[in-house]
Design a protein around this motif. Structure first.
Motif, PDB file in Angstrom:
ATOM      1  N   PRO A  68      62.225 -20.547  20.276  1.00 14.10           N
ATOM      2  CA  PRO A  68      63.479 -21.042  20.036  1.00 14.10           C
ATOM      3  C   PRO A  68      63.487 -22.361  20.631  1.00 14.10           C
ATOM      4  O   PRO A  68      62.762 -22.829  21.565  1.00 14.10           O
ATOM      5  N   PRO A  69      64.664 -23.226  20.278  1.00 18.99           N
ATOM      6  CA  PRO A  69      64.583 -24.531  20.619  1.00 18.99           C
ATOM      7  C   PRO A  69      64.676 -24.752  21.928  1.00 18.99           C
ATOM      8  O   PRO A  69      64.272 -25.696  22.869  1.00 18.99           O
ATOM      9  N   GLY A  70      65.658 -23.849  22.662  1.00 20.45           N
ATOM     10  CA  GLY A  70      65.467 -24.027  24.208  1.00 20.45           C
ATOM     11  C   GLY A  70      64.301 -23.583  24.917  1.00 20.45           C
ATOM     12  O   GLY A  70      63.899 -24.414  25.919  1.00 20.45           O
ATOM     13  N   LEU A  71      63.452 -22.764  24.496  1.00 20.43           N
ATOM     14  CA  LEU A  71      62.280 -22.439  25.233  1.00 20.43           C
ATOM     15  C   LEU A  71      61.310 -23.655  24.811  1.00 20.43           C
ATOM     16  O   LEU A  71      60.448 -23.775  25.999  1.00 20.43           O
ATOM     17  N   LYS A  72      61.507 -24.092  23.844  1.00 20.62           N
ATOM     18  CA  LYS A  72      60.413 -25.209  23.257  1.00 20.62           C
ATOM     19  C   LYS A  72      60.782 -26.306  24.267  1.00 20.62           C
ATOM     20  O   LYS A  72      59.687 -27.062  24.752  1.00 20.62           O
TER      21      LYS A  72
END
Length: 188
Positions: free
Chosen positions: A85-89
């Motif tokens: 997900p964008p936040g984890l990336k």
């Protein structure tokens, strides 16, 4: 026209260097999945320890275990096989800079041995066995296996090419795939 010709000759004698960024060093697939499974197990054991904390120091230790396990898990999962997900990336990219040792298999293996020692300390101080001791033994095993994989060259580097740089060739060198320059090229 002669200056342009000289520039073309200089460009022909240039070597190409690639500026790359290490994304992560990946272990063999079976070891990666084994490590991810043990890390998920360790994460849930740490969450269980947070819920049933027997004092402040054990709460802090379980929070520490959960966060370090989660960080290691981000690097154990391959970007090609897992969509972040964008936040984890973003977290993974910032950890690539601040906790660079996690990008290498040997660094992750050392972290697993460290996490194992924390679980062993937890077992010793609470005089408990069972799931915490099992978690410590599994982390020690995957830490040793990651270190062995690095030592025997079973890991591979996953790199990203950022840019190409053309560097002038030193005297006597030539670019890959080109014929060596004649001596008169370097005469004035």
């Amino acid at each position: 026209a002669k200056e342009e010709e000289g520039e073309e000759e200089g460009a022909a004698a240039a070597t190409v260097e690639y500026l790359v960024r290490l994304k992560a060093e990946t272990s063999p697939t079976l070891l990666r999945y084994l490590s991810a499974t043990v890390l998920v197990f360790s994460f849930f054991v740490a969450l269980h320890g947070i819920v049933r904390a027997q004092g402040l120091r054990f709460l802090i230790q379980c929070l520490y275990q959960a966060s370090l396990t989660f960080m290691a898990l981000l690097f154990e999962l391959n970007e090609k096989e897992w969509t972040y997900p964008p936040g984890l990336k973003g977290v993974r990219n910032s950890l690539r800079v601040t906790a660079n040792f996690l990008t290498r298999s040997l660094g992750r293996g050392s972290l697993y041995v460290f996490l194992s020692s924390l679980w062993l300390w937890y077992c010793w101080s609470l005089q408990s066995k069972g799931v915490h001791l099992t978690t410590a033994a599994m982390l020690l095993l995957i830490g040793a296996l990651n270190g062995a994989a690095f030592t025997f060259g079973l890991t591979k580097l996953d790199v990203e090419v950022l840019d190409k740089c053309y560097l002038p060739a030193a005297e006597g060198q030539h670019a890959p795939g080109e014929e060596p320059a004649h001596d008169e090229t370097y005469m004035e």
